[in-house]
Design an enzyme around this catalytic site. Structure first.
Site, PDB file in Angstrom:
ATOM      1  CG  HIS A  65      -3.135   3.171   1.685  1.00 41.11           C
ATOM      2  ND1 HIS A  65      -3.643   2.407   0.576  1.00 41.11           N
ATOM      3  CD2 HIS A  65      -3.345   1.842   2.861  1.00 41.11           C
ATOM      4  CE1 HIS A  65      -4.067   1.604   0.418  1.00 41.11           C
ATOM      5  NE2 HIS A  65      -3.673   1.632   2.319  1.00 41.11           N
TER       6      HIS A  65
ATOM      7  CG  ASN B 281      -6.569  -1.562   1.509  1.00 37.13           C
ATOM      8  OD1 ASN B 281      -5.740  -0.812   0.016  1.00 37.13           O
ATOM      9  ND2 ASN B 281      -6.163  -1.937   2.404  1.00 37.13           N
TER      10      ASN B 281
ATOM     11  CB  CYS C 247      -1.092   0.436   1.389  1.00 38.82           C
ATOM     12  SG  CYS C 247      -2.255  -1.319   1.668  1.00 38.82           S
TER      13      CYS C 247
END
Ligand code: UT7
Length: 333
Positions: free
Chosen positions: A255, A285, A113
């Protein structure tokens, strides 16, 4: 020579997977997912739609908005943990050829990520050293291909999509990316991992147990705690080191893993609601893609203007983390 963040682009696949649809797949509820994560829906790629397809679409848009012709691109870097092929060729090379880019250096990086912050850091270094002038950076993920849709702890979280940006050389210091912080600690490797396999068809031949180890596994609660601590400390450090405070930030672009993590970091930094960019409810996500997709949302909503100071902040498998202070430079004149 400095590095300027000129443009952004993004692509998310058409199909939407809602919390209600997930209720029919695993033992979960819209209420639980909304309360614990803030996610309402995520986009899922078609079976024949690959990471490079999504990455190419995002990249084409970023190039179009950059004021730089595609023939001038001299480096392509793709951040992904769900590449078209796990070993070779890299997704960046496939994207280059799909876009008809000149024969330039192209490679992937794996930082989960944090991938987009890592590629910004690499682009900055290549440009400041004088080795490259116009770098295409991409975050592209087909996480649905490595998600176990029988595991309620992970399958409610992830989505597919891609984002991209063009970063180019400038002599104008006002346009320059100010700083990028990056870090990693492999002692936490087991918090988030895919123990085996890839996104292709190779694992179709494996038995059920071996196959499940090809999917992402996460110790969610432990990851959550480390994420809040690391993200907050990292952002405080990059602001301090650059003699800035949260008041100097126009857009905080974290993020997009979990609304509660974003809220906790935002509160710790005393950020106002209007400073925080939130897209987790729409896309879930999307790992390395989540930050450029969020910047693109900001851009397309007309809220990102030339000179706006962005603070990026990411955390992911590895563990890896990073933050960046970036003024939006806008297209090359
Ligand atoms: O992007 C890279 C970095 N990733 C992250 O930063 C993600 C970090 N982690 C998280 O976002 C959160 O930990 C999760 C959203 C994954 C989980 O939320 P949580 O508040 O930490 O829940 P938990 O894992 O502590 O589980 C609480 C309860 C458990 O039940 P018991 O043991 O209390 O009876 C779980 O079994 O919730 C249960 N649970 C669920 N219930 C309904 C776990 N997943 C689900 C689900 N639906 N999907």
């Amino acid at each position: 020579m400095y590095a300027a963040f000129r443009s952004v682009g993004a692509y998310v696949p058409e199909r939407i997977l809602t919390n209600e649809a997930l209720e029919k797949m695993v033992d979960t509820s819209d209420e639980w997912i909304t309360k614990r994560t803030g996610i309402k829906e995520r986009h899922i790629a078609a079976e024949d739609e690959f990471t490079s397809d999504m990455g190419s679409k995002a990249a084409a848009q970023a190039i179009e908005r950059s004021g730089i012709s595609k023939d001038e691109i001299d480096l392509v870097i793709c951040a992904t943990i769900s590449p078209d092929y796990f070993n070779m060729p890299s997704t960046a090379t496939i994207i280059s050829s799909k876009l008809g880019l000149p024969n330039v250096m192209a490679f992937d990086i794996s930082a989960a990520c944090t991938g987009f912050v890592y590629v910004v850091s690499i682009a900055k270094a290549f440009i400041e050293s004088g080795m490259k002038k116009n770098v295409l950076v991409i975050g592209a993920e087909k996480l649905s291909a490595i998600t176990d849709y029988t595991d309620r702890a992970t399958c409610i979280l992830f989505g597919d999509g891609a984002g991209a940006a063009v970063i180019s050389a400038t002599e104008n210091r006002e346009e320059a990316i100010i700083d990028v912080h990056t870090g990693a600690d492999g002692t936490y490797a087991d918090l988030l991992m895919t123990p085996n396999g890839g996104t292709g068809s190779a694992h179709d031949a494996l038995d059920a147990e071996a196959k499940s180890s090809c999917f992402m596994q996460m110790k969610g609660n432990e990851t959550f705690k480390v994420a809040v601590r690391t993200l907050t400390n990292d952002v405080k450090a990059i602001l301090d080191e650059n003699n800035m405070t949260s008041d100097d930030i126009k857009h905080f672009v974290p993020h997009q893993a979990n609304y509660r993590i974003i809220k906790a970091v935002g509160d710790a930094l005393k950020l106002k609601e209007e400073q925080i960019v939130l897209t987790v409810h729409k896309y879930g996500n999307t790992s390395g893609s989540s930050i450029p997709i969020a910047i693109n949302d900001l851009y397309e909503s007309g809220k990102l203007h030339q000179g706006d100071m962005m603070l990026l902040d990411a955390f992911g498998g590895g563990l890896t983390w990073g933050s960046a202070l970036i003024p939006f430079a806008g297209p090359k004149a």
